[in-house]
Each structure stands twice: as C-alpha cells, then as structure tokens.
Motif scaffolding. Sequence first.
Motif, PDB file in Angstrom:
ATOM      1  N   ARG A 100      -6.013  -9.414  -3.038  1.00  0.00           N
ATOM      2  CA  ARG A 100      -6.369  -8.161  -3.700  1.00  0.00           C
ATOM      3  C   ARG A 100      -5.481  -7.911  -4.911  1.00  0.00           C
ATOM      4  O   ARG A 100      -5.941  -7.363  -5.916  1.00  0.00           O
ATOM      5  CB  ARG A 100      -6.272  -7.005  -2.708  1.00  0.00           C
ATOM      6  CG  ARG A 100      -7.242  -7.191  -1.550  1.00  0.00           C
ATOM      7  CD  ARG A 100      -7.044  -6.165  -0.485  1.00  0.00           C
ATOM      8  NE  ARG A 100      -7.844  -4.983  -0.773  1.00  0.00           N
ATOM      9  CZ  ARG A 100      -7.663  -3.810  -0.169  1.00  0.00           C
ATOM     10  NH1 ARG A 100      -6.698  -3.660   0.705  1.00  0.00           N
ATOM     11  NH2 ARG A 100      -8.436  -2.815  -0.470  1.00  0.00           N
ATOM     12  N   PHE A 149       4.337   1.264   1.674  1.00  0.00           N
ATOM     13  CA  PHE A 149       4.345   0.179   2.639  1.00  0.00           C
ATOM     14  C   PHE A 149       4.245  -1.170   1.919  1.00  0.00           C
ATOM     15  O   PHE A 149       3.170  -1.564   1.476  1.00  0.00           O
ATOM     16  CB  PHE A 149       3.178   0.399   3.611  1.00  0.00           C
ATOM     17  CG  PHE A 149       3.095  -0.625   4.702  1.00  0.00           C
ATOM     18  CD1 PHE A 149       4.167  -0.855   5.550  1.00  0.00           C
ATOM     19  CD2 PHE A 149       1.918  -1.344   4.891  1.00  0.00           C
ATOM     20  CE1 PHE A 149       4.075  -1.789   6.560  1.00  0.00           C
ATOM     21  CE2 PHE A 149       1.828  -2.282   5.905  1.00  0.00           C
ATOM     22  CZ  PHE A 149       2.915  -2.511   6.742  1.00  0.00           C
ATOM     23  N   ALA A 160      -0.699 -16.214   9.894  1.00  0.00           N
ATOM     24  CA  ALA A 160      -1.193 -15.401  10.998  1.00  0.00           C
ATOM     25  C   ALA A 160      -1.850 -14.131  10.469  1.00  0.00           C
ATOM     26  O   ALA A 160      -1.661 -13.750   9.309  1.00  0.00           O
ATOM     27  CB  ALA A 160      -0.053 -15.048  11.938  1.00  0.00           C
ATOM     28  N   ASN A 161      -2.604 -13.483  11.318  1.00  0.00           N
ATOM     29  CA  ASN A 161      -3.188 -12.185  10.981  1.00  0.00           C
ATOM     30  C   ASN A 161      -2.103 -11.205  10.581  1.00  0.00           C
ATOM     31  O   ASN A 161      -1.085 -11.105  11.242  1.00  0.00           O
ATOM     32  CB  ASN A 161      -3.903 -11.617  12.216  1.00  0.00           C
ATOM     33  CG  ASN A 161      -5.395 -11.695  12.046  1.00  0.00           C
ATOM     34  OD1 ASN A 161      -5.879 -11.556  10.918  1.00  0.00           O
ATOM     35  ND2 ASN A 161      -6.123 -11.910  13.115  1.00  0.00           N
ATOM     36  N   GLY A 162      -2.330 -10.492   9.491  1.00  0.00           N
ATOM     37  CA  GLY A 162      -1.363  -9.481   9.063  1.00  0.00           C
ATOM     38  C   GLY A 162      -0.230 -10.051   8.234  1.00  0.00           C
ATOM     39  O   GLY A 162       0.698  -9.325   7.870  1.00  0.00           O
ATOM     40  N   ALA A 163      -0.292 -11.348   7.907  1.00  0.00           N
ATOM     41  CA  ALA A 163       0.789 -11.960   7.129  1.00  0.00           C
ATOM     42  C   ALA A 163       0.804 -11.469   5.685  1.00  0.00           C
ATOM     43  O   ALA A 163       1.846 -11.474   5.026  1.00  0.00           O
ATOM     44  CB  ALA A 163       0.648 -13.481   7.160  1.00  0.00           C
ATOM     45  N   GLY A 164      -0.337 -11.063   5.188  1.00  0.00           N
ATOM     46  CA  GLY A 164      -0.407 -10.579   3.810  1.00  0.00           C
ATOM     47  C   GLY A 164      -1.321 -11.395   2.909  1.00  0.00           C
ATOM     48  O   GLY A 164      -1.332 -11.224   1.689  1.00  0.00           O
ATOM     49  N   LYS A 165      -2.155 -12.254   3.499  1.00  0.00           N
ATOM     50  CA  LYS A 165      -3.028 -13.110   2.694  1.00  0.00           C
ATOM     51  C   LYS A 165      -4.053 -12.295   1.902  1.00  0.00           C
ATOM     52  O   LYS A 165      -4.253 -12.512   0.707  1.00  0.00           O
ATOM     53  CB  LYS A 165      -3.764 -14.110   3.604  1.00  0.00           C
ATOM     54  CG  LYS A 165      -2.845 -14.932   4.488  1.00  0.00           C
ATOM     55  CD  LYS A 165      -3.597 -15.905   5.372  1.00  0.00           C
ATOM     56  CE  LYS A 165      -4.546 -15.263   6.378  1.00  0.00           C
ATOM     57  NZ  LYS A 165      -3.890 -14.474   7.431  1.00  0.00           N
ATOM     58  N   THR A 166      -4.699 -11.365   2.591  1.00  0.00           N
ATOM     59  CA  THR A 166      -5.709 -10.556   1.902  1.00  0.00           C
ATOM     60  C   THR A 166      -5.066  -9.660   0.849  1.00  0.00           C
ATOM     61  O   THR A 166      -5.623  -9.457  -0.236  1.00  0.00           O
ATOM     62  CB  THR A 166      -6.502  -9.726   2.935  1.00  0.00           C
ATOM     63  OG1 THR A 166      -7.199 -10.618   3.799  1.00  0.00           O
ATOM     64  CG2 THR A 166      -7.515  -8.812   2.254  1.00  0.00           C
ATOM     65  N   THR A 167      -3.871  -9.172   1.163  1.00  0.00           N
ATOM     66  CA  THR A 167      -3.154  -8.355   0.185  1.00  0.00           C
ATOM     67  C   THR A 167      -2.857  -9.173  -1.074  1.00  0.00           C
ATOM     68  O   THR A 167      -2.992  -8.675  -2.201  1.00  0.00           O
ATOM     69  CB  THR A 167      -1.858  -7.821   0.815  1.00  0.00           C
ATOM     70  OG1 THR A 167      -2.191  -7.117   2.021  1.00  0.00           O
ATOM     71  CG2 THR A 167      -1.130  -6.895  -0.138  1.00  0.00           C
ATOM     72  N   TYR A 188       0.860  -1.185   0.000  1.00  0.00           N
ATOM     73  CA  TYR A 188       0.000   0.000   0.000  1.00  0.00           C
ATOM     74  C   TYR A 188       0.891   1.228   0.000  1.00  0.00           C
ATOM     75  O   TYR A 188       1.534   1.521   1.016  1.00  0.00           O
ATOM     76  CB  TYR A 188      -0.918  -0.024   1.215  1.00  0.00           C
ATOM     77  CG  TYR A 188      -1.753  -1.295   1.263  1.00  0.00           C
ATOM     78  CD1 TYR A 188      -2.925  -1.388   0.534  1.00  0.00           C
ATOM     79  CD2 TYR A 188      -1.331  -2.406   1.985  1.00  0.00           C
ATOM     80  CE1 TYR A 188      -3.684  -2.547   0.550  1.00  0.00           C
ATOM     81  CE2 TYR A 188      -2.072  -3.578   1.998  1.00  0.00           C
ATOM     82  CZ  TYR A 188      -3.256  -3.643   1.278  1.00  0.00           C
ATOM     83  OH  TYR A 188      -3.999  -4.791   1.275  1.00  0.00           O
ATOM     84  N   GLU A 190     -12.754 -11.115   2.049  1.00  0.00           N
ATOM     85  CA  GLU A 190     -12.835 -11.047   3.501  1.00  0.00           C
ATOM     86  C   GLU A 190     -13.860  -9.982   3.881  1.00  0.00           C
ATOM     87  O   GLU A 190     -13.900  -8.910   3.285  1.00  0.00           O
ATOM     88  CB  GLU A 190     -11.464 -10.649   4.051  1.00  0.00           C
ATOM     89  CG  GLU A 190     -11.366 -10.667   5.535  1.00  0.00           C
ATOM     90  CD  GLU A 190      -9.940 -10.356   5.998  1.00  0.00           C
ATOM     91  OE1 GLU A 190      -9.249 -11.278   6.419  1.00  0.00           O
ATOM     92  OE2 GLU A 190      -9.514  -9.186   5.907  1.00  0.00           O
ATOM     93  N   VAL A 199       4.036  -5.096   1.469  1.00  0.00           N
ATOM     94  CA  VAL A 199       3.484  -6.179   2.278  1.00  0.00           C
ATOM     95  C   VAL A 199       3.972  -7.537   1.765  1.00  0.00           C
ATOM     96  O   VAL A 199       4.437  -8.372   2.531  1.00  0.00           O
ATOM     97  CB  VAL A 199       1.938  -6.142   2.272  1.00  0.00           C
ATOM     98  CG1 VAL A 199       1.375  -7.354   3.002  1.00  0.00           C
ATOM     99  CG2 VAL A 199       1.438  -4.855   2.916  1.00  0.00           C
TER     100      VAL A 199
HETATM  101  N1  LIG Z   1      -5.583  -0.739   3.036  1.00  0.00           N
HETATM  102  C1  LIG Z   1      -4.402  -0.880   3.683  1.00  0.00           C
HETATM  103  N2  LIG Z   1      -3.543   0.158   3.765  1.00  0.00           N
HETATM  104  C2  LIG Z   1      -2.360   0.031   4.418  1.00  0.00           C
HETATM  105  N3  LIG Z   1      -1.947  -1.092   4.981  1.00  0.00           N
HETATM  106  C3  LIG Z   1      -2.755  -2.167   4.938  1.00  0.00           C
HETATM  107  C4  LIG Z   1      -4.016  -2.115   4.281  1.00  0.00           C
HETATM  108  N4  LIG Z   1      -4.614  -3.335   4.391  1.00  0.00           N
HETATM  109  C5  LIG Z   1      -3.745  -4.097   5.079  1.00  0.00           C
HETATM  110  N5  LIG Z   1      -2.624  -3.420   5.401  1.00  0.00           N
HETATM  111  C6  LIG Z   1      -1.458  -3.948   6.124  1.00  0.00           C
HETATM  112  O1  LIG Z   1      -0.873  -4.955   5.330  1.00  0.00           O
HETATM  113  C7  LIG Z   1      -0.436  -6.024   6.125  1.00  0.00           C
HETATM  114  C8  LIG Z   1      -1.030  -7.311   5.627  1.00  0.00           C
HETATM  115  O2  LIG Z   1      -2.433  -7.271   5.812  1.00  0.00           O
HETATM  116  P1  LIG Z   1      -3.409  -8.359   5.195  1.00  0.00           P
HETATM  117  O3  LIG Z   1      -3.005  -8.637   3.795  1.00  0.00           O
HETATM  118  O4  LIG Z   1      -4.782  -7.894   5.425  1.00  0.00           O
HETATM  119  O5  LIG Z   1      -3.083  -9.623   6.106  1.00  0.00           O
HETATM  120  P2  LIG Z   1      -3.930 -10.942   6.366  1.00  0.00           P
HETATM  121  O6  LIG Z   1      -5.049 -11.003   5.383  1.00  0.00           O
HETATM  122  O7  LIG Z   1      -2.945 -12.047   6.186  1.00  0.00           O
HETATM  123  O8  LIG Z   1      -4.414 -10.860   7.769  1.00  0.00           O
HETATM  124  C9  LIG Z   1      -0.810  -5.696   7.552  1.00  0.00           C
HETATM  125  O9  LIG Z   1       0.345  -5.182   8.214  1.00  0.00           O
HETATM  126  C10 LIG Z   1      -1.867  -4.637   7.413  1.00  0.00           C
HETATM  127  O10 LIG Z   1      -1.805  -3.742   8.499  1.00  0.00           O
END
Ligand SMILES: Nc1ncnc2c1ncn2[C@@H]1O[C@H](COP(=O)(O)OP(=O)(O)O)[C@@H](O)[C@H]1O
Lengths: 288, 234
Positions: free
Chosen positions: B45, B14, B35-42, B11, B83, B16
């Motif tokens: 996307r 930043f 784990a949470n915050g690992a980057g799965k949703t990123t 992002y 998600e 990821v």
């Molecule tokens: N829209 C966003 N803008 C900035 N940082 C983000 C955003 N969405 C997620 N992050 C950051 O990116 C990292 C990975 O998040 P995410 O991909 O959601 O992880 P997961 O799905 O594995 O829990 C986290 O540190 C989160 O804080």
Amino acid sequence: MVEIYAAALINGLLIGGVYALVALGLTLIYGVLHIVNFAHGSLLMVGMFAAWLMAEKLGVHPYAALPVVALGMFALGWLLYRLVIGRVSRGEDRAILLATLGVAVVLDNLFLTLFGGDTRQIESDLTFAVIELGPLLLSVPKVIAFAVSLLLAGALWGFMALTDTGRAIRAVAKEPEGARLMGIRPERIFALAYGIGIGCLGAAACLLLPSFFVSPHVGSVFVLVAFTIVVLGGMGSFPGAVVGGLLIGVTESMGGLWLGESLGPIGISLVFIAVLLFRPTGLFGAAR
Amino acid sequence: MLEVRGLHAGYGPFAVLHGIDLDVAEGEIVAVLGANGAGKTTLNRALSAVIRPTAGNIRFEGAEITGAGHDAVVRAGLIQVPEGRKIFPNLSVRDNLLLGAYLRGRPNRARNLARVLDIFPRLGERLGQLVGSMSGGEQQMLAIGRGMMAEPRLLILDEPSLGLSPILTEELFALIGRLNAEGLAILLVEQNVVQSLAIAGRAYVIEHGVVALQGDAAALADDPRLRAAYLGLA
Ligand SMILES: Nc1ncnc2c1ncn2[C@@H]1O[C@H](COP(=O)(O)OP(=O)(O)O)[C@@H](O)[C@H]1O
Ligand SMILES: [Mg+2]
C-alpha cells in the motif's frame, strides 16, 4: 366518471414527472454514492430562488435560465462537497448525515433572512397555459417538466453506463481503495458526482418555477418524496427513478380521489411497502 | 527498476514497517514472504501510495515517487492487484476491465482488452455479468485482467492464490510465469512459499516490519531460518 379518473391519472403522471425530476439528482447522490443528502430540498430551494431572481430582476425566462442555473448549481454542489461535506465526513456515514443536515439548516435560515417567509411566483404566459386533450386539460409547464425528466433520465443513464467518469462514479462508492489502485481519485469523483446531482436539481428548479411557488420552505415539499422515489426505483437506477416518480404521482392523485386529500398520502406509504415487500431491491434494483 | 530504501509506514501512530530495503530489477520475479501481520500488504500500500510513508524513499524507473499521488504511481506503470482483489462488485466484467485503463488512452484499450480476453477467455464469456456473482477464481482472473489493462511495467500481486483451489493455484502460477516471460516485472507477495520460491528469482522474508532474510530464491528454499521466520518463531 371515467373522465375524473382519466384526469386524475394524467395529473398524477404529470406531477410524478416533476417528482422524478427532483429525484434524479438524488438518485446519483443517494442511490449511487450513498450520501444521505438532507440538503437536497434546501438546494432545490436555492435553485428555485436563483431562477426566480433571474426572472424577476433580469427578465430571463426560467427555461432560458436553465443552463446557467444548472451550471451554477453544479459549481455550488462541487464546492459544498469539497469544502464542507467531504472534509467533515471523511467517508463516515454518520458524519455525512450531520454535514448535509448542517448545510440544510444554514441554507434554509440564510434564505429566510434574505427573502422572508413569503411565497413568490413568477408571472409567465406559461403558468396557466394548458393543452386540451379531448375533455382533459394538461398544464403546459408540467408537460414540459415531464418530458425533460425523461430526457434527463436517459442522459444520466447513458453518462453512467458509457463514460469513464460514470463508471468511476459507480466504482468509488463501493470500492474506493480498488479505485485508487487504478489511478482514480475518489474525492474528486465524489465532488464531481455530487456537483452533477445538484446541477440536475438546478435544472429541476427552473422547470418547476413556472408552476410552483417559491419560498424558503419549498424544499420540504419534495425532499421526502424524492428519497422515497430513489429507494422505490432501486437505489441508483435512473429509469427506476422515473417509473418510481410516476407511480408516486399517480398514487397520490388516485389516493386523493378515493380517500380524500388528507388520507390520500397513505397510499404512497402502502405502495412503498408493497413494492419493497415483493421486490426488496426496488423496481429496477440489481438483484443481490 | 524499483528501489525502496529505509521505508517506514503504518497507520496513524501505529508503525508497521521499520525501514525496508527492497529492489526489483527489469524482468524479475521477486517474492515477498512472511507470516500474517508481518507488514507485506502495508508495504504494497505504501508502494502504491495508498498510504503515505513516514520515512524512507521509493524510486521507480529512476524517478523519485515517494510522496507522489497514487494516480501518478499508476501512470508511471506501477500497478497493484491487491489482497482481497478489490474489484468493483456492482460493475460488469467489461466495466471493471475498462476502469483498469482509466488513465490510459483510448487507442490502446481495444488492443489491451483483446489481449486480456485472450489470456482469460472465461472473462470474455462473462463480459456483461456483474462480478459480485462470480466464483473466486474468476474474480482473481478479473483482478489480474484489470491490472493488465493499466499497462503495468511492474505488477504487484498481493496473495493472488488466497482462496483458490490447488488446481487454480497451479494455473495462476503458470500464468505469472507466462506474463514474466513476456518481460513484465513482478513483485509477488504470497503465503504459498514453495511455489513462490520455485518461480521467483529472488525473495525477501519480512518479519515484524523488517527484512529478516533475503537472497536467491533457490538458496532460500533450503534455508532452515526460512521456516522459523515464516512461522514467526525466530
Ligand atoms: N487499516 C489498518 N489500520 C490499522 N492497522 C492495520 C491496518 N491494516 C493492517 N494493520 C496492521 O498492520 C500490521 C501489518 O498488517 P499487513 O500489512 O496487512 O500484514 P500482512 O499483509 O503481512 O499480513 C498488522 O498488525 C495489522 O493488524
Ligand atoms: Mg496481507
């Protein structure tokens, strides 16, 4: 005595129809898309000048000019969104506010420079035409505006409820990422919807022209009323905008009768507050 | 069918994801854990082109889709159930489902709708209802149903069991198995490690934006490194 009230009621309904007409485009833009469109009044003014110019220079009656003006205003709205509002705002409410305000200031001053501050009117057989209904006289242009606002509200309602584009417009305002994941392009939908709203305003401009003056300030007469109607109608409901417009028109006209011209507008605020007290989501708003 | 190579995304400044390699073959269920915050949703996307990768590439069914528009990705049949569901709260169930088919021709719609309602009869009873008022389980059904309306070739599910009761989670996993048995490839992002590994053929574990572990799901289930990585202890 009864006749005075009947006349005030009918006049209120007719002027309410005109208000509703101006509010329909705003229902889409503000009610559905949540764009606080400060340029609404200025764009109505642009539409009225366009219709006035066509009547004055080309001899085209505003009703005949309606399709052209509506299309032209659609294009103008679409371009404004693509080139200015969408770019400046990037989805931020505060920036959208400033962008539309900026557009309003530029348009108002541009037209003031081009046309001066005078009010203008077209000569038309219809301007003073009336229908006699017993002892009541109904202004023909207002009856036509009233009828068209009903038709347009119906058409917009059908468009929003039954077409893919209408569904997409409702969807992107609340959930743009969900929309993207279905292959919808929110920026396109926003520009299209903004254009449609401004196109409706173009139609309204043509219908207003036979019974209203045009000047660079004409928009300010309608813009606050239009916002009031959108909220009153239930943020995004087209039938709500029509009923809200009629309610405001009747309130204004009855208020003028009871309280006098200067105090009359208080009635609008009272009705507005009363409706939102009892129905916080507006007349036709979805319960939340 | 999906080949991801050296994918970087984030992002703005930043970062990821730091070079993800991942494959999904026809008919597979591939689990993505972490784990949470690992980057799965990123990752999801970036795959759906909602965010633009900063490096690396993505191929889907042999075609390069890196940098393609999100609409082109949907048209190609790479569909995501995100998600948090991201259904349209102000629209009816029917309108939500129809928007799933936004890029699909009208002829298929009635058939696809009938199929979705066959899978989720409860949605059929609520077609006219606004979805904002539905329960979490119903909303998740709707999100998956909306995805099915888009005629997926590969379906990405991002934490579909989040917020569901154990019974509903059980039903959800059964459904995922059923869709897969009909030939649909699935990329399943989950926190529910045991159930995901039981249903998936292969799995990836993502940690701090890189693939920490990968392999056969059954083997990973017994791997002691999995727990460590999952808890972020490694
Ligand atoms: N829209 C966003 N803008 C900035 N940082 C983000 C955003 N969405 C997620 N992050 C950051 O990116 C990292 C990975 O998040 P995410 O991909 O959601 O992880 P997961 O799905 O594995 O829990 C986290 O540190 C989160 O804080
Ligand atoms: Mg996530």
